[in-house]
Structures are given as structure tokens and as C-alpha cells.
Design an enzyme around this catalytic site. Structure first.
Site, PDB file in Angstrom:
ATOM      1  N   SER A  85       0.116 -15.213   5.378  1.00  0.00           N
ATOM      2  CA  SER A  85      -0.302 -15.386   6.771  1.00  0.00           C
ATOM      3  C   SER A  85      -0.753 -16.814   7.028  1.00  0.00           C
ATOM      4  O   SER A  85      -1.329 -17.471   6.147  1.00  0.00           O
ATOM      5  CB  SER A  85      -1.455 -14.434   7.097  1.00  0.00           C
ATOM      6  OG  SER A  85      -1.990 -14.704   8.379  1.00  0.00           O
ATOM      7  N   LYS A 112      -5.320 -12.804   1.927  1.00  0.00           N
ATOM      8  CA  LYS A 112      -3.960 -13.303   1.808  1.00  0.00           C
ATOM      9  C   LYS A 112      -3.896 -14.527   0.895  1.00  0.00           C
ATOM     10  O   LYS A 112      -2.951 -14.685   0.109  1.00  0.00           O
ATOM     11  CB  LYS A 112      -3.398 -13.626   3.190  1.00  0.00           C
ATOM     12  CG  LYS A 112      -3.037 -12.405   4.010  1.00  0.00           C
ATOM     13  CD  LYS A 112      -1.928 -11.617   3.338  1.00  0.00           C
ATOM     14  CE  LYS A 112      -1.445 -10.450   4.173  1.00  0.00           C
ATOM     15  NZ  LYS A 112      -0.347  -9.699   3.521  1.00  0.00           N
ATOM     16  N   TYR A 140      -9.515 -11.098   6.111  1.00  0.00           N
ATOM     17  CA  TYR A 140      -8.055 -10.961   6.084  1.00  0.00           C
ATOM     18  C   TYR A 140      -7.414 -12.237   5.559  1.00  0.00           C
ATOM     19  O   TYR A 140      -6.581 -12.209   4.643  1.00  0.00           O
ATOM     20  CB  TYR A 140      -7.529 -10.633   7.478  1.00  0.00           C
ATOM     21  CG  TYR A 140      -6.033 -10.764   7.581  1.00  0.00           C
ATOM     22  CD1 TYR A 140      -5.190  -9.831   6.986  1.00  0.00           C
ATOM     23  CD2 TYR A 140      -5.448 -11.832   8.257  1.00  0.00           C
ATOM     24  CE1 TYR A 140      -3.810  -9.960   7.062  1.00  0.00           C
ATOM     25  CE2 TYR A 140      -4.078 -11.972   8.342  1.00  0.00           C
ATOM     26  CZ  TYR A 140      -3.264 -11.029   7.744  1.00  0.00           C
ATOM     27  OH  TYR A 140      -1.897 -11.168   7.816  1.00  0.00           O
TER      28      TYR A 140
END
Length: 331
Positions: free
Chosen positions: A117, A145, A141
């Protein structure tokens, strides 16, 4: 040739499955259906229901289907919500990636394409982000990643030091807002992504919402890359094909538009593409949302057949058409 697609029943994963089929490569899907949909998997594709953290299930599936590579797309993908659910996010994204790599080592599968991402960059201090930009994620998040990328690199180094081990080929693909649809059979069902939020509001007769208009951007709303999901899927499969052909690849690529669009500009495109006229409701910022992320995709254009084949109006029109092709889900 067959590739395991984790998360292959999801919005992005099911497009990748279709892209594999178009290239004559057999996809095998593993998905726990927590956010994916069984009906998104094309007929004739082998489907295994299970969690990506289940190493034994992954190992068994790889052996049974003679898998030669893994397209690791499964994960918890909501940056804003991850702030309130860090443990869940790390379980899904970090432990899940570790389980995939463990199963690959047990079986001797040596190729993996990782769905990363642009959230790993946080809020960059440059107008256009290249792969060399320092990483500084601002949400669990984004952190998860980045850790996933580290796991791939660390496992590759470990296997290099292991006598008799097959070297690990790995590529991480960084991108942000994925929108549109390449088929009416699949649409974005996320309760957090901008496009489905706007589309569901319009279908239900509600006014779409903008979260924050006080960002340091030209119109005060967040600026992002918006890339079409079919273009994204094409480059995922291009990475797998490049590995099979023995071509040298970078460890990380941005799948970026090179141009940013603000949330306000997306709202204007929604009005054009759906035929609905509205003035968005203005709400507060969401936690974990950087003001701007626009990525340079030149390296991916050179190596992974990456290009923006769809305009923003194409993205809106295809998303609207795919969603409204399923009117029964609103009942």
C-alpha cells in the site's frame, strides 16, 4: 502454471483472478469470506475457504494444486479503522503474511507478489512519491503493510543463507485508492472506501459525505491516486509473469497515477457519471488519513505494463454500472 491467490474472492483479488485466466494461468483462490464473496470467484476456479493465518491449510492447498507462486492480496485494508483495531490489523496482515511465507518454505514455492500500500509512506513531504521516498506510515494498517514487505525481504535473505533452499523471488506493489470495475460481476463492497460510500448513499437517497475540508490541499479535501482495478490487476499478473520468465525486478513498485484527484473532484465526477446532482455533507476528518499521496509509476510502467488506461469518468461509470447491476442487495 498455477498461482495461489489469497483474498481471491475480494474486490481486488477477484479481478486479479480474472486477469490470470486471461493470460492462460490457472488461479487457485483461498479466502475466508470475511469481506470477500464466493460469487465473485468465476465458475471453474478452485476455491478453498479458510483463513490466511492457517499455515497448514495453505501448505496443503499449494501441494494439491502444484502451485508455483503466490499472489498475496488477503488482508485487512482499512487505514482509518485500523487505528481503533490495531491488534486485528496486525493479526490479519502480519501474522497472515508470515503464515503464507512459512507455507511457501515448507512446499518450496519460490515466488510471491505482495499487495502492499502507498499508506507505507504516511504523509510525504514531496509532491510525487517515488519508491525511494522514506517510509513513515501513520496508521496500524500502513505499519502492517510495511512489516509485510520486511518479512518478504528477511525471508529472502534467510533462504539465501540456507543450504539447499530455493531462493525467494518477491515483489511488493504499493498503491492507494483502487476504484471502478472491470466486470459487472464484481463491485467494491467496502463499508469504508470512498466510491462505494458515495454510490450506496445515492442508491439509498442519502447525500454523500466528505470527511474533512481543512487539509493543506488546493480545495481542502484529501488528494489521492485513484487507479482502476482492472489496470491494477493487469500489473499484478505482469509481475507474476516477469518472475516466471526470469526477468530481474525491483523489490518494490508504485502503481501510481502520477496525478492526484481530490475528494471534491471525485464528488463532481460522481455527479457526471451517475446522473445524480448533490452537494456533499461536510464531516470531520477520519483518523489516519494523510492529506496527500500521489505516486510516481514510472518504474512499474517500464517493468510491469503499468499505465492508466481509464479516466476518472471511466472509473465512476464502471463502478456505478457494476453496483447497479445487482439491485437485489439493497432490498
Amino acid at each position: 502454471m498455477s498461482w495461489l491467490v489469497t483474498g481471491g474472492a475480494g474486490y481486488i483479488g477477484s479481478h486479479v483472478v480474472r486477469a490470470f485466466i486471461e493470460q492462460g494461468i490457472t488461479p487457485i483462490v483461498v479466502d475466508d469470506l470475511s469481506s470477500g464473496h464466493r460469487e465473485f470467484v468465476p465458475d471453474g476456479v478452485d476455491f478453498v475457504e479458510g483463513q490466511v493465518q492457517d499455515t497448514s491449510l495453505l501448505e496443503r492447498t499449494m501441494r494439491e494444486h502444484d502451485v508455483e507462486g503466490v499472489m498475496h492480496i488477503a488482508g485487512y485494508k482499512y487505514a482509518g479503522v485500523s487505528v481503533a483495531r490495531p491488534l486485528h490489523t496486525y493479526s490479519q496482515n502480519v501474522q497472515g503474511t508470515a503464515a503464507v511465507l512459512e507455507a511457501m518454505q515448507r512446499v518450496g514455492v519460490s515466488r510471491i507478489v505482495f499487495s502492499s500500500s502507498a499508506a507505507v509512506y504516511g504523509t510525504p513531504d514531496v509532491d510525487l512519491v517515488t519508491e525511494d521516498q522514506p517510509t513513515a506510515p501513520e496508521s496500524p494498517y500502513g505499519q502492517s503493510k510495511l512489516i509485510g514487505e520486511w518479512l518478504l525481504a528477511d525471508q529472502a535473505r534467510a533462504l539465501e543463507l540456507t543450504d539447499g533452499a530455493t531462493p525467494l523471488q518477491h515483489v511488493s506493489l504499493r498503491y492507494f485508492n483502487v476504484v471502478g470495475s472491470g466486470t459487472d460481476e464484481v463491485y467494491d463492497t467496502s463499508p469504508h472506501n470512498l466510491f462505494p460510500l458515495v454510490i450506496e448513499a445515492l442508491i439509498e437517497g442519502r447525500t454523500p459525505r466528505i470527511n474533512g475540508t481543512d487539509y493543506p490541499t488546493p480545495d481542502g479535501t484529501c488528494v489521492r491516486d485513484y487507479v482502476h482495478v482492472a489496470d491494477l490487476a493487469t500489473s499484478h499478473v505482469a509481475a507474476a509473469t516477469a518472475m516466471a520468465e526470469g526477468r530481474e525486478l525491483r523489490p518494490v513498485y508504485n502503481l501510481g497515477s502520477g496525478d492526484g484527484l481530490s475528494v471534491r473532484e471525485i464528488m463532481d465526477a460522481m455527479q457526471r457519471g451517475t446522473g445524480h446532482t448533490f452537494e456533499p455533507v461536510i464531516g470531520e476528518r477520519r483518523p489516519g488519513d494523510p492529506a496527500r499521496i500521489v505516486a510516481n509509476g514510472d518504474a512499474a510502467a517500464r517493468d510491469l505494463d503499468w499505465r492508466m488506461r481509464h479516466s476518472i469518468d471511466d472509473m465512476v461509470t464502471s463502478a456505478w454500472q457494476a453496483r447497479t447491476a445487482h439491485p437485489d442487495i439493497s432490498e
